[in-house]
Design a protein around this motif. Structure first.
Motif, mmCIF file in Angstrom:
data_model
loop_
_atom_site.group_PDB
_atom_site.id
_atom_site.type_symbol
_atom_site.label_atom_id
_atom_site.label_comp_id
_atom_site.label_asym_id
_atom_site.label_seq_id
_atom_site.Cartn_x
_atom_site.Cartn_y
_atom_site.Cartn_z
ATOM 1 N N ILE A 62 0.860 -1.178 0.000
ATOM 2 C CA ILE A 62 0.000 0.000 0.000
ATOM 3 C C ILE A 62 0.898 1.230 0.000
ATOM 4 N N THR A 63 0.711 2.076 -1.005
ATOM 5 C CA THR A 63 1.444 3.327 -1.084
ATOM 6 C C THR A 63 0.454 4.468 -0.930
ATOM 7 N N PHE A 64 0.743 5.374 -0.003
ATOM 8 C CA PHE A 64 -0.127 6.520 0.226
ATOM 9 C C PHE A 64 0.714 7.781 0.285
ATOM 10 N N ALA A 65 0.379 8.743 -0.568
ATOM 11 C CA ALA A 65 1.095 10.025 -0.626
ATOM 12 C C ALA A 65 2.601 9.797 -0.759
ATOM 13 N N GLY A 66 2.961 8.790 -1.554
ATOM 14 C CA GLY A 66 4.363 8.493 -1.809
ATOM 15 C C GLY A 66 5.067 7.710 -0.727
ATOM 16 N N GLN A 67 4.345 7.323 0.334
ATOM 17 C CA GLN A 67 4.934 6.610 1.462
ATOM 18 C C GLN A 67 4.432 5.171 1.519
ATOM 19 N N ASN A 68 5.281 4.283 2.026
ATOM 20 C CA ASN A 68 4.877 2.905 2.285
ATOM 21 C C ASN A 68 3.987 2.894 3.516
ATOM 22 N N LEU A 69 2.686 2.723 3.298
ATOM 23 C CA LEU A 69 1.741 2.827 4.404
ATOM 24 C C LEU A 69 1.953 1.731 5.441
ATOM 25 N N LEU A 70 2.377 0.561 5.006
ATOM 26 C CA LEU A 70 2.528 -0.561 5.926
ATOM 27 C C LEU A 70 3.723 -0.393 6.854
ATOM 28 N N ALA A 71 4.565 0.597 6.582
ATOM 29 C CA ALA A 71 5.685 0.885 7.477
ATOM 30 C C ALA A 71 5.292 1.879 8.566
ATOM 31 N N GLN A 72 4.062 2.375 8.500
ATOM 32 C CA GLN A 72 3.595 3.374 9.464
ATOM 33 C C GLN A 72 2.905 2.713 10.657
ATOM 34 N N ARG A 73 3.014 3.366 11.809
ATOM 35 C CA ARG A 73 2.248 2.943 12.971
ATOM 36 C C ARG A 73 0.841 3.533 12.881
ATOM 37 N N PRO A 74 -0.127 2.913 13.540
ATOM 38 C CA PRO A 74 -1.491 3.451 13.479
ATOM 39 C C PRO A 74 -1.581 4.926 13.858
ATOM 40 N N ALA A 75 -0.835 5.338 14.872
ATOM 41 C CA ALA A 75 -0.901 6.730 15.326
ATOM 42 C C ALA A 75 -0.353 7.704 14.293
ATOM 43 N N GLY A 76 0.459 7.206 13.377
ATOM 44 C CA GLY A 76 1.046 8.089 12.373
ATOM 45 C C GLY A 76 0.209 8.262 11.130
ATOM 46 N N ILE A 77 -0.862 7.481 10.992
ATOM 47 C CA ILE A 77 -1.658 7.519 9.774
ATOM 48 C C ILE A 77 -2.322 8.876 9.594
#
Length: 259
Positions: A62-77
């Motif tokens: 999953i790529t969102f706004a150029g970022q790997n979304l799966l590397a994000q923590r829930p609080a960072g979404i």
């Protein structure tokens, strides 16, 4: 025609022996309004839970706004620019509508706990800025008359609007709406359609909409993605989707007329 803001590729997740999503792929562009539909249990809310990082998929990207979304923590979404509503109301019932919306706006804040406790000048300015943001969202969703009313005392339709307002207050690039028409009467659904179109027009946020109210979906969505048993069975314009034999068999039963 817009650039991809969200790209979901071959998303799969299972719970025990149940495959909830099986190789699902789709995109949401900038300034887009996409519907995600299908029967109960098709995997729609599971997609939302993966996007908001409540679930971790077994495979896919999953790529969102150029970022790997799966590397994000829930609080960072939310800081990355994605906000969502839920099927069931998540408002704080004892707080006013304005206070609820300020909760969403405060995700834009940058002050630390010490500066806030002391009340430094930049904190005061930030609080004023966030209050202005919350007020602007209330105006956009026609909630000004209810700003200082306790949320839990208001009609269900107004509370649903407040739920959307809180998510929108975080200034998202992508707003995930999970069955916003559930429990609304026909007049409220009509108002909701205009509100969603207004949100996309005036806020700049793209919208991914999960909804069972097909007349609403067919009226406002640019594209529609259809899931069934965790698989994507169709994608296209409202006209293409409602005349797709696989969609008619799995879900619609017959072409849907928009109201």
């Amino acid at each position: 025609d817009s650039m991809a803001l969200l790209t979901v590729e071959n998303l799969s997740i299972r719970f025990g022996g149940i495959v909830a999503l099986d190789g699902v792929s789709f995109t949401v562009g900038e300034d887009d309004l996409v519907g995600l539909i299908g029967p109960n249990g098709a995997g729609k809310t599971t997609v939302f839970n993966v996007l908001s990082r409540l679930y971790t998929p077994h495979s896919g990207r999953i790529t969102f706004a150029g970022q790997n979304l799966l590397a994000q923590r829930p609080a960072g979404i939310v800081r990355l620019g994605m906000a969502r509503t839920f099927q069931n109301l998540q408002l704080f019932p004892s707080m006013t509508v304005l206070e609820n919306v300020l909760v969403g706006a405060h995700t834009l804040g940058r002050s630390d706990i010490v500066s806030t406790a002391i009340g430094l000048p930049h904190v005061v300015k930030e609080e004023q800025r966030l209050h202005e943001r919350a007020t602007a969202v209330l105006e956009l969703l026609h909630l000004q008359p209810y700003a200082y009313r306790v949320a839990g005392s208001l009609p269900y339709g107004i509370q649903k609007r407040g739920d959307i307002a809180r998510a929108l207050a975080s200034r998202p690039k992508l707003l995930l709406l999970d069955e916003p028409a559930a429990g609304l009467n026909p007049a409220e659904v009509e108002e909701l359609a205009e509100l969603i179109l207004g949100i996309r027009r005036f806020s700049g946020a793209s919208i991914l909409l999960v909804e069972h109210h097909m007349a609403l979906v067919m009226r406002i969505c640019r594209r529609i993605v259809v899931l069934d048993f965790g698989k994507k069975i169709a994608e296209g314009t409202p006209e293409e989707v409602q005349n797709d034999p696989a969609v008619i068999e799995a879900y619609l039963g017959e072409p849907v007329e928009s109201y």
